[in-house]
Design a protein around this motif. Sequence first.
Motif, mmCIF file in Angstrom:
data_model
loop_
_atom_site.group_PDB
_atom_site.id
_atom_site.type_symbol
_atom_site.label_atom_id
_atom_site.label_comp_id
_atom_site.label_asym_id
_atom_site.label_seq_id
_atom_site.Cartn_x
_atom_site.Cartn_y
_atom_site.Cartn_z
ATOM 1 N N GLU A 229 0.831 -1.196 0.000
ATOM 2 C CA GLU A 229 0.000 0.000 0.000
ATOM 3 C C GLU A 229 0.871 1.254 0.000
ATOM 4 N N LYS A 230 0.517 2.220 -0.870
ATOM 5 C CA LYS A 230 1.170 3.523 -0.781
ATOM 6 C C LYS A 230 0.599 4.247 0.430
ATOM 7 N N VAL A 231 1.443 4.821 1.247
ATOM 8 C CA VAL A 231 0.994 5.537 2.439
ATOM 9 C C VAL A 231 0.894 7.018 2.106
ATOM 10 N N TYR A 232 -0.323 7.557 2.174
ATOM 11 C CA TYR A 232 -0.563 8.965 1.895
ATOM 12 C C TYR A 232 -0.337 9.802 3.155
ATOM 13 N N GLN A 233 0.306 10.956 2.968
ATOM 14 C CA GLN A 233 0.440 11.933 4.046
ATOM 15 C C GLN A 233 -0.794 12.833 3.993
ATOM 16 N N VAL A 234 -1.668 12.698 5.000
ATOM 17 C CA VAL A 234 -3.020 13.261 4.922
ATOM 18 C C VAL A 234 -3.132 14.586 5.671
ATOM 19 N N ALA A 235 -3.820 15.538 5.020
ATOM 20 C CA ALA A 235 -4.222 16.793 5.666
ATOM 21 C C ALA A 235 -5.739 16.772 5.808
ATOM 22 N N LEU A 236 -6.221 16.900 7.038
ATOM 23 C CA LEU A 236 -7.662 17.012 7.277
ATOM 24 C C LEU A 236 -8.007 18.495 7.287
ATOM 25 N N VAL B 24 1.615 21.200 0.947
ATOM 26 C CA VAL B 24 1.406 20.413 -0.275
ATOM 27 C C VAL B 24 2.528 20.692 -1.265
ATOM 28 N N ARG B 25 2.853 21.969 -1.450
ATOM 29 C CA ARG B 25 3.855 22.335 -2.457
ATOM 30 C C ARG B 25 5.254 21.862 -2.085
ATOM 31 N N THR B 26 5.512 21.689 -0.790
ATOM 32 C CA THR B 26 6.826 21.180 -0.374
ATOM 33 C C THR B 26 6.860 19.659 -0.319
ATOM 34 N N GLY B 27 5.767 19.013 -0.692
ATOM 35 C CA GLY B 27 5.741 17.558 -0.750
ATOM 36 C C GLY B 27 5.428 16.874 0.558
ATOM 37 N N ARG B 28 5.052 17.613 1.592
ATOM 38 C CA ARG B 28 4.774 16.998 2.893
ATOM 39 C C ARG B 28 3.360 16.426 2.971
ATOM 40 N N VAL B 29 2.469 16.917 2.122
ATOM 41 C CA VAL B 29 1.082 16.444 2.092
ATOM 42 C C VAL B 29 0.748 16.046 0.667
ATOM 43 N N ASP B 30 0.165 14.842 0.488
ATOM 44 C CA ASP B 30 -0.260 14.435 -0.849
ATOM 45 C C ASP B 30 -1.685 13.889 -0.857
ATOM 46 N N CYS B 31 -2.437 14.191 0.206
ATOM 47 C CA CYS B 31 -3.847 13.795 0.258
ATOM 48 C C CYS B 31 -4.605 14.781 1.144
ATOM 49 N N ILE B 32 -5.697 15.330 0.630
ATOM 50 C CA ILE B 32 -6.527 16.289 1.377
ATOM 51 C C ILE B 32 -7.916 15.691 1.533
ATOM 52 N N ILE B 33 -8.405 15.669 2.779
ATOM 53 C CA ILE B 33 -9.720 15.095 3.062
ATOM 54 C C ILE B 33 -10.591 16.159 3.727
ATOM 55 N N VAL B 34 -11.806 16.362 3.198
ATOM 56 C CA VAL B 34 -12.767 17.319 3.757
ATOM 57 C C VAL B 34 -14.096 16.612 3.997
ATOM 58 N N LYS B 35 -14.957 17.258 4.763
ATOM 59 C CA LYS B 35 -16.267 16.666 5.056
ATOM 60 C C LYS B 35 -17.103 16.598 3.768
ATOM 61 N N ASP B 36 -17.209 17.729 3.065
ATOM 62 C CA ASP B 36 -17.903 17.770 1.775
ATOM 63 C C ASP B 36 -17.351 18.927 0.960
ATOM 64 N N LEU B 37 -17.789 19.041 -0.281
ATOM 65 C CA LEU B 37 -17.254 20.064 -1.186
ATOM 66 C C LEU B 37 -17.499 21.482 -0.675
ATOM 67 N N SER B 38 -18.633 21.720 -0.011
ATOM 68 C CA SER B 38 -18.935 23.071 0.473
ATOM 69 C C SER B 38 -17.960 23.510 1.554
#
Length: 571
Positions: free
Chosen positions: A24-31, A93-107
């Motif tokens: 599995e690729k491990v994503y660095q996640v930003a909530l 994100v731009r420095t490569g520390r985060v490669d996945c962003i998770i939000v509750k919904d689009l709004s």
Amino acid sequence: MARTSRVHRKELPQGTGNTKITVEKVYQVALYVRLSVLDGGKKDSDTAETQELLLRKFIEGKPYFSLFGVYIDNGESGVNFERDQFERMMGDVRTGRVDCIIVKDLSRFGRNYIEAGEYLEKVFPFLGVRFIAVNDGIDTANLGSFDSLTFHLKNLINDAYCRDISEKIRSVLRKKQERGEFIGAWAAYGYLRSQEDKNQLILDEKTAPIVRDIFQWRLSGLGYHGIARKLAAEEIPSPSKYRYEEGMVKDKRFANRVWQAKTIKLLLENEVYLGHTVRGKKRKSLYQREVKICPKEERYIVKNTHQAIIDQETFDKVQQLNCAKNREHMLKKRCAPASDGVENILKGFIYCGSCGAKLARYKNTKKNKCKTAEVRIWYTYICRNHTVDPSCCNFHNIREQRILQVVFEAIQSQVQLAGEIEKTVSDFQGRTDAERKQEQRKKQLEHEKLELEKVKRYQENLYDDYADGLMNEQDYIYLRARYKEKETVLQNYISELNQESQSLNEEKLQENLWLKSMLQFRDSMALTREMLATLISKIIVYDRSTLRVDFRFQDDFQKLQETLREGRTIK
């Protein structure tokens, strides 16, 4: 059973055989959590805490998600992306520390149709960022969940909702303003909102006398800074601190706010103290970004809506004095150029080492005593807290040129160190296991490719030999099967070697963020805004001779040092 997206799965060889394992690729996640002003304070309304809890539960138990950080914009509109925490997240994100962003919904991500689409369809794919909107079922790593039409429709609905609610609220507020009702968040200093009618102002017996004193002090000749210092000396809390002490606001940021010259200036110009309601100084819809500063004739001024603190004669005298002082100030500045073109590249980076506040840039001008009457211009950074109350902060001021010199020298020393480490890394990498394995894989690849070419040539000649009667049919079928089997084995082995070689490349030390960031400025001859934004997190000034420069990527620097130390020890 739901099918796992192939985006975060890859197959790697194990050993030299044909057995493969799935990794599995491990994503660095930003909530990312956003709460608008309208969301707060309502029964059963969404909260930052509930959003964060939902997102944490979503990634819980998923080994391919590694939580990097939580970014919360509380009380921020979704119609634009100029939000502090969102910009901090995009920096990671731009420095490569985060490669996945998770939000509750689009709004929660944003309600601006154009900009939200730009991020999800162009920016994030370009940066290799996976985006997940939990309640909307959108996951850009799973093409089956990302229906383009549905995505655009949801974005359009969010955008239209924001436009509609903005216009309705503006219409209601406009009517209230025309009636002279108070609709601000906080009553002006010296007043309170009535308990019986929240749109009505009443006198605050604790602070109304202070307002009268401020007007009298101004008439006596005290300047804005002088009045602020006098209030601090008498230990009178500033408006923000007073509201915090009285329990009107709960945010601890306001607990230690001091009087500012700007606060005094605005207070002395406010017609609310004549008993008038003045609204519409600034106009901004919930949907639009631009703030319109309205001229006096376009404002809503309803007279005699509440009890006055200052009489008209006193107010007029203060305004005349303010105008006279302002003309005098502008006359002094007239001899200086309106703009000398000096960019404030340090903006947002300078902090006071005594009280922790951000330092303010101040332009100094002085007319030289010579026939040409030239004007000398220089800049200093001052602490506003010290200006108002020297007892609460020891720092006074420092010249900008001094800061620029020290910071550039500090960066140069780091860049020079990075250059020396780069040489060490180059020598060191020749001795690492990864480099030796890389060389072995390269030789093996060359050998196996030659073997594969031989097998293919033998296969091409095999049929010719059979056709020419040099072998019987049984031998031809046997040899053809053997060559085919050998070709398959060689191709699988070459594929394994290529993947191992790629994995070894990813281990190279040149990918260290600290080293990479420093080396890109090795030829820079002067300090720039880009250099500061890339390398510096904060500059703390303790006095005119003592500064501390906090560099970014220090964790990466420590890892690099540890790797080099381990390499020397092994040798």
